[in-house]
Every structure is written in structure tokens, then in C-alpha cells.
Design a protein around this motif. Structure first.
Motif, PDB file in Angstrom:
ATOM      1  N   GLN A 174       0.836  -1.026   0.021  1.00  0.00           N
ATOM      2  CA  GLN A 174       0.009   0.046  -0.015  1.00  0.00           C
ATOM      3  C   GLN A 174       0.993   1.336   0.211  1.00  0.00           C
ATOM      4  O   GLN A 174       1.708   1.373   0.803  1.00  0.00           O
ATOM      5  CB  GLN A 174      -0.936  -0.011   1.210  1.00  0.00           C
TER       6      GLN A 174
ATOM      7  N   GLU B  21      -1.549  -1.119  -4.099  1.00  0.00           N
ATOM      8  CA  GLU B  21      -2.846  -0.173  -3.523  1.00  0.00           C
ATOM      9  C   GLU B  21      -2.514   0.947  -3.060  1.00  0.00           C
ATOM     10  O   GLU B  21      -1.452   1.360  -2.316  1.00  0.00           O
ATOM     11  CB  GLU B  21      -3.599  -1.084  -2.664  1.00  0.00           C
TER      12      GLU B  21
ATOM     13  N   CYS C 197      -6.265  -2.135   4.723  1.00  0.00           N
ATOM     14  CA  CYS C 197      -4.967  -2.321   5.125  1.00  0.00           C
ATOM     15  C   CYS C 197      -5.401  -3.414   6.495  1.00  0.00           C
ATOM     16  O   CYS C 197      -4.703  -4.532   6.764  1.00  0.00           O
ATOM     17  CB  CYS C 197      -4.286  -1.124   5.550  1.00  0.00           C
TER      18      CYS C 197
END
Length: 247
Positions: free
Chosen positions: A109, A119, A126
Motif C-alpha cells: 500500500q 494499492e 490495510c
């Protein structure tokens, strides 16, 4: 992954691990080296096998350091910081690939929008990844210049309700002086937030320490270059330096 009843039990359910860029290469080196990368993946794999939820915040100092690079290159500090964030993405991609090769599910992320490789950071997603047993690598810091990856790690630990922030370094913990220049420097086994601030111990930036203090988030500083140390920290052994409100 569930743990056996006879297996050692971790002291933490969820942690944020801050790894500096120098963990991706030999001390004083540059870029990403396979030996360093494989070693770090092994350390993380040992902890993932205990069923601990792990978020990893990558530094990017093996490629670029904002303030120093801005001065050396004659560029704006904000530009240098964004370049450093891209360095953390390089580290995240390499670590993801090696962890997946070892059979560990991983997600990247990123605080910068790079849709092809990861992402965007989103707290709820998350947490779902962590609860699903995936290692989440948090890249690009907070996405803002003038904010260190230490502060990012503290912010993410608070946002994700981690039990502890683990700061991996190249020394054994927090000392009262620089052990590289003072062989008599004393290693603290425990220290409070106020003591760190009052004594100006520069192992994390003050903003990160104050955030940890505000939310009573314990921090463990340890040497990632000693094999098995991360697992020992997770199991609650007296390794490195623990920073908290009290003993």
C-alpha cells in the motif's frame, strides 16, 4: 496462521516494523543487495509463521536522503523528499517479491498513487489484509514532504491500532552516546519517552516520539542485522531497548 499450543507464543498481535533503507544493503552501501534482502525476508517470515500481523514501513536512505540529497544535488527539499519516497517504493517491490517467493502473501500500500505496483493506503483495507494474514508493506511514507518515515511509522502504528512499533537499526538499541565513537556508551534496556526527549537521544525524530507518547505506543529498538532478533523481540525476550511510559 494458527500457532501450536506448545509453540512459543508472541507477545504482540499486530506490529508495525520500521526498516531503514540501509537494511536493504550492506552498511555504507547503496541500492538493494540480494543478501540483505534475503536476510530481511527470512526474519519477517519467521514472525509471520507465529501468526503475528505485520505492517512494514520502508525507508529509502539506500537511494536518497531528503535533506542531504537536496543540498548535494542543489534541488528543492520537497523534490528530494518525493524522490526519496520513490526509493521506498523500489524497496517495497523488492521485499514483496522475495517474501512471495518464500510463500508469504503480501500487499503493498502506497501513500503515493502508483496503481500498477500497489494499492493506495486505506486504513480499513490495510487492517483487512493484516487480519487475513498478509504482510502489508507501507511505501512512500505519508506521501508528504518534510515528514520522516519514522513519523510515518508512528502514524501508521496508531492508525492501524498496532500493539507496538518496532524500529530495526544497525545497532543493538538506544545508547546514551554514539557507540561508533564512544566504546563506553551505555545501552539502555528501557527508557521513557520523556527521557528520550530530555536527553536528546536522536534515534527517532521528536515528532514520532511525541506521537508514540500521546498514544502510549511502546517502541522497541533493536539490531536487525543479528539473525533471529526480530523473532526474539516478538516473543518478548529482553532484546534491544524498549521505550514506553514506564517500566
Amino acid at each position: 496462521m494458527p500457532t501450536s499450543m506448545n509453540a512459543p507464543q508472541p507477545c504482540y498481535r499486530r506490529v508495525i516494523l520500521k526498516v531503514s533503507g540501509e537494511a536493504f544493503c550492506p552498511p555504507g552501501g547503496f541500492g538493494i543487495h540480494r543478501g540483505a534482502l534475503d536476510r530481511m525476508a527470512r526474519e519477517l517470515g519467521q514472525v509471520a509463521a507465529l501468526g503475528v500481523q505485520i505492517g512494514v514501513v520502508c525507508g529509502g536512505g539506500n537511494f536518497l536522503r531528503g535533506l542531504h540529497s537536496a543540498e548535494d544535488l542543489g534541488i528543492d527539499r520537497s523534490t528530494a523528499d518525493y524522490m526519496g519516497m520513490l526509493g521506498t517504493v523500489l524497496n517495497a517491490l523488492a521485499l514483496q517479491d522475495v517474501l512471495e517467493r518464500e510463500g508469504h502473501p503480501v500487499r503493498i500500500q502506497s501513500a503515493l498513487s502508483i496503481a500498477r505496483v500497489g494499492e493506495p493506503f486505506e486504513r480499513r483495507r490495510c487492517i483487512r489484509h493484516l487480519e487475513g494474514g498478509r504482510v502489508v508493506i507501507l511505501a512512500a511514507g505519508t506521501g508528504n514532504p518534510h515528514v520522516t518515515t519514522d513519523s510515518c511509522a508512528a502514524m501508521r502504528a496508531v492508525e492501524l491500532k498496532a500493539d507496538a512499533l518496532l524500529k530495526a537499526t544497525k545497532v543493538d538499541g538506544v545508547y546514551d552516546d554514539d557507540p561508533a565513537h564512544n566504546p563506553s556508551a551505555k545501552l539502555y534496556s528501557h527508557i521513557t519517552y520523556d527521557q528520550v526527549i530530555d536527553r536528546r537521544l536522536r534515534f527517532m525524530d521528536i515528532a514520532a516520539i511525541e506521537l508514540c507518547q500521546q498514544y502510549r505506543l511502546p517502541v522497541v529498538v533493536f539490531n536487525l542485522f543479528h539473525p533471529g532478533t526480530l523473532r526474539r523481540v516478538i516473543l518478548g525476550e529482553a532484546v534491544g531497548t524498549r521505550m514506553s511510559q514506564g517500566p
